[in-house]
Scaffold this motif. Structure first.
Motif: not given
Length: 212
Positions: A54, A58, A81, A84-85, A87
């Motif tokens: 993650v 990012k 995770k 939530e992000e 990506l």
């Protein structure tokens, strides 16, 4: 260490097909279709709870990342995770690393990360180490020419074994650090284990090995 089963883990993985690729064999040789671009692909073998990938995704939006993790009870934390992000350059595979050849063709992957792998300290278990020669051949068969392995561990014995394994396989050791957190290396993204061990004052070992 015995992993506890997480009730509902499979159902949660099934609920997010946009992040968990359920049929990876279908994309062998054409992973660009998943990411809808031709950016290089890096994989982490044994991605655990996902903090490293993650962070890398990012930090490097121009690179696509795929996390490989066998245990559903662990990869579900990485999924949380990722949800939530949100990506676009990260996906997860709940598969056995020994079967990577079923999912990736030669040249699909530009780089492999091995972070805090199980050291399998007993000699009779050496073949299970992710830096054993059969695994090195497996990675070579899916990497681009002169692809690289980036390896981190807190285990000195595994690190020494791996340096020897890389060298005996004919790989070039580009970078070796016997104390990563007290080195001049920049841009390090830590795993959950790395944070825990470094807080205890343990050394972190790191190397970059390149196929020739």
């Amino acid at each position: 260490m015995r992993l506890r089963n997480k009730p509902g883990a499979q159902e949660r993985l099934d609920s997010y097909p946009q992040y968990i690729i359920a049929n990876p064999a279908e994309y062998k040789g054409k992973w660009q279709e998943v990411f809808e671009n031709d950016h290089p692909i890096h994989i982490e073998v044994g991605t655990g709870k996902g903090q490293f990938l993650v962070g890398m995704a990012k930090q490097n939006p121009h690179i696509n990342y795929i996390g490989i993790e066998l245990y559903k009870s662990v990869i579900v934390s990485a999924l949380d995770k990722l949800i939530e992000e949100d990506l676009p350059n990260l996906r997860l595979l709940n598969v056995d690393a020994s079967e990577l050849g079923d999912y990736f063709a030669k040249g699909d992957v530009s780089q492999v990360y091995l972070n805090f792998s199980d050291p399998w300290p007993k000699v009779r278990h050496a073949k299970r180490r992710l830096t054993y020669k059969t695994f090195l051949k497996l990675y070579e068969d899916l990497l681009i020419n002169q692809g690289e392995i980036h390896f981190k561990t807190d285990n000195q014995g595994l690190f020494e074994y791996s340096l020897t394994s890389f060298s005996e396989y004919g790989m070039l050791l580009k970078y070796v650090s016997l104390d990563l957190h007290n080195s001049d290396f920049e841009g390090n993204v830590m795993t959950e284990y790395e944070e825990r061990f470094s807080r205890k004052g343990q050394r972190i070992y790191r190397c970059e090995a390149k196929y020739q």
